[in-house]
Design a protein around this motif. Sequence first.
Motif, PDB file in Angstrom:
ATOM      1  N   ARG A  63       0.828  -1.210   0.000  1.00 28.94           N
ATOM      2  CA  ARG A  63       0.000   0.000   0.000  1.00 28.94           C
ATOM      3  C   ARG A  63       0.859   1.256   0.000  1.00 28.94           C
ATOM      4  O   ARG A  63       0.580   2.218  -0.724  1.00 28.94           O
ATOM      5  CB  ARG A  63      -0.922   0.003   1.218  1.00 28.94           C
ATOM      6  N   GLU A  64       1.929   1.246   0.825  1.00 30.26           N
ATOM      7  CA  GLU A  64       2.818   2.407   0.878  1.00 30.26           C
ATOM      8  C   GLU A  64       3.482   2.638  -0.473  1.00 30.26           C
ATOM      9  O   GLU A  64       3.554   3.773  -0.960  1.00 30.26           O
ATOM     10  CB  GLU A  64       3.872   2.203   1.958  1.00 30.26           C
ATOM     11  N   LYS A  65       3.956   1.560  -1.094  1.00 31.63           N
ATOM     12  CA  LYS A  65       4.612   1.708  -2.397  1.00 31.63           C
ATOM     13  C   LYS A  65       3.633   2.176  -3.460  1.00 31.63           C
ATOM     14  O   LYS A  65       3.969   3.032  -4.281  1.00 31.63           O
ATOM     15  CB  LYS A  65       5.270   0.399  -2.808  1.00 31.63           C
ATOM     16  N   LEU A  66       2.429   1.622  -3.452  1.00 28.16           N
ATOM     17  CA  LEU A  66       1.425   2.064  -4.421  1.00 28.16           C
ATOM     18  C   LEU A  66       1.045   3.526  -4.208  1.00 28.16           C
ATOM     19  O   LEU A  66       0.861   4.271  -5.177  1.00 28.16           O
ATOM     20  CB  LEU A  66       0.179   1.182  -4.330  1.00 28.16           C
ATOM     21  N   ASN A  67       0.955   3.937  -2.957  1.00 26.88           N
ATOM     22  CA  ASN A  67       0.648   5.342  -2.677  1.00 26.88           C
ATOM     23  C   ASN A  67       1.768   6.245  -3.174  1.00 26.88           C
ATOM     24  O   ASN A  67       1.511   7.319  -3.718  1.00 26.88           O
ATOM     25  CB  ASN A  67       0.413   5.546  -1.182  1.00 26.88           C
ATOM     26  N   SER A  68       3.031   5.816  -2.999  1.00 25.23           N
ATOM     27  CA  SER A  68       4.143   6.644  -3.477  1.00 25.23           C
ATOM     28  C   SER A  68       4.157   6.700  -5.002  1.00 25.23           C
ATOM     29  O   SER A  68       4.432   7.746  -5.587  1.00 25.23           O
ATOM     30  CB  SER A  68       5.479   6.123  -2.942  1.00 25.23           C
ATOM     31  N   VAL A  69       3.845   5.574  -5.657  1.00 28.70           N
ATOM     32  CA  VAL A  69       3.788   5.571  -7.121  1.00 28.70           C
ATOM     33  C   VAL A  69       2.655   6.469  -7.600  1.00 28.70           C
ATOM     34  O   VAL A  69       2.821   7.249  -8.546  1.00 28.70           O
ATOM     35  CB  VAL A  69       3.612   4.125  -7.652  1.00 28.70           C
ATOM     36  N   ASN A  70       1.506   6.382  -6.945  1.00 26.65           N
ATOM     37  CA  ASN A  70       0.380   7.251  -7.315  1.00 26.65           C
ATOM     38  C   ASN A  70       0.728   8.720  -7.118  1.00 26.65           C
ATOM     39  O   ASN A  70       0.362   9.564  -7.940  1.00 26.65           O
ATOM     40  CB  ASN A  70      -0.863   6.885  -6.503  1.00 26.65           C
ATOM     41  N   ALA A  71       1.442   9.022  -6.043  1.00 33.97           N
ATOM     42  CA  ALA A  71       1.844  10.407  -5.799  1.00 33.97           C
ATOM     43  C   ALA A  71       2.787  10.891  -6.894  1.00 33.97           C
ATOM     44  O   ALA A  71       2.651  12.015  -7.394  1.00 33.97           O
ATOM     45  CB  ALA A  71       2.507  10.520  -4.430  1.00 33.97           C
ATOM     46  N   ARG A  72       3.734  10.021  -7.294  1.00 31.16           N
ATOM     47  CA  ARG A  72       4.657  10.408  -8.370  1.00 31.16           C
ATOM     48  C   ARG A  72       3.914  10.595  -9.678  1.00 31.16           C
ATOM     49  O   ARG A  72       4.203  11.528 -10.441  1.00 31.16           O
ATOM     50  CB  ARG A  72       5.758   9.359  -8.536  1.00 31.16           C
ATOM     51  N   LEU A  73       2.965   9.710  -9.971  1.00 25.32           N
ATOM     52  CA  LEU A  73       2.199   9.843 -11.206  1.00 25.32           C
ATOM     53  C   LEU A  73       1.360  11.110 -11.202  1.00 25.32           C
ATOM     54  O   LEU A  73       1.239  11.783 -12.226  1.00 25.32           O
ATOM     55  CB  LEU A  73       1.302   8.625 -11.414  1.00 25.32           C
ATOM     56  N   ASP A  74       0.794  11.441 -10.050  1.00 28.58           N
ATOM     57  CA  ASP A  74       0.020  12.677  -9.955  1.00 28.58           C
ATOM     58  C   ASP A  74       0.906  13.895 -10.172  1.00 28.58           C
ATOM     59  O   ASP A  74       0.498  14.865 -10.818  1.00 28.58           O
ATOM     60  CB  ASP A  74      -0.674  12.768  -8.595  1.00 28.58           C
ATOM     61  N   SER A  75       2.133  13.842  -9.639  1.00 25.53           N
ATOM     62  CA  SER A  75       3.034  14.979  -9.815  1.00 25.53           C
ATOM     63  C   SER A  75       3.509  15.094 -11.259  1.00 25.53           C
ATOM     64  O   SER A  75       3.815  16.185 -11.738  1.00 25.53           O
ATOM     65  CB  SER A  75       4.233  14.865  -8.875  1.00 25.53           C
ATOM     66  N   GLN A  76       3.560  13.966 -11.976  1.00 25.46           N
ATOM     67  CA  GLN A  76       4.004  13.994 -13.366  1.00 25.46           C
ATOM     68  C   GLN A  76       2.844  14.163 -14.339  1.00 25.46           C
ATOM     69  O   GLN A  76       3.047  14.231 -15.544  1.00 25.46           O
ATOM     70  CB  GLN A  76       4.758  12.704 -13.694  1.00 25.46           C
ATOM     71  N   ASP A  77       1.658  14.268 -13.818  1.00 28.05           N
ATOM     72  CA  ASP A  77       0.472  14.366 -14.668  1.00 28.05           C
ATOM     73  C   ASP A  77       0.525  15.602 -15.559  1.00 28.05           C
ATOM     74  O   ASP A  77       0.183  15.532 -16.733  1.00 28.05           O
ATOM     75  CB  ASP A  77      -0.787  14.379 -13.799  1.00 28.05           C
ATOM     76  N   LYS A  78       0.980  16.726 -15.015  1.00 24.51           N
ATOM     77  CA  LYS A  78       1.057  17.952 -15.817  1.00 24.51           C
ATOM     78  C   LYS A  78       2.034  17.783 -16.970  1.00 24.51           C
ATOM     79  O   LYS A  78       1.772  18.212 -18.088  1.00 24.51           O
ATOM     80  CB  LYS A  78       1.471  19.122 -14.939  1.00 24.51           C
ATOM     81  N   ALA A  79       3.170  17.136 -16.668  1.00 29.24           N
ATOM     82  CA  ALA A  79       4.160  16.923 -17.723  1.00 29.24           C
ATOM     83  C   ALA A  79       3.624  15.970 -18.787  1.00 29.24           C
ATOM     84  O   ALA A  79       3.863  16.160 -19.988  1.00 29.24           O
ATOM     85  CB  ALA A  79       5.447  16.366 -17.129  1.00 29.24           C
TER      86      ALA A  79
END
Length: 102
Positions: free
Chosen positions: A45-61
């Motif tokens: 869950r922690e790893k998936l949350n971190s991946v989701n956070a990274r994907l959200d931060s890269q969403d604009k790019a």
Amino acid sequence: MTTVTENDLRELKEDIKEVNKKIDKLTETITQLVIGQVEIKTELREKLNSVNARLDSQDKAIQKIPDLAEKIGELKNWRTIALVVISGFITSLFWFFRTGKF
């Protein structure tokens, strides 16, 4: 009671004790497995949350990619035009120098 019956009872008691020990070991093993499973789920869950956070931060790019692709496509057209003009100019220069006519 007879001796045979007493011996049989002792053996049964020992067998019951051994079975109880094995059941305790199995219970302990199952408990450890459950604890391990909970730890693994927590880590996932922690790893998936971190991946989701990274994907959200890269969403604009990621949303800018089509615009960049379009701009690169436009640059390729200009580059092609520039290469055609430059190669035509160089070819005409060679032709002029070769023939000697200006």
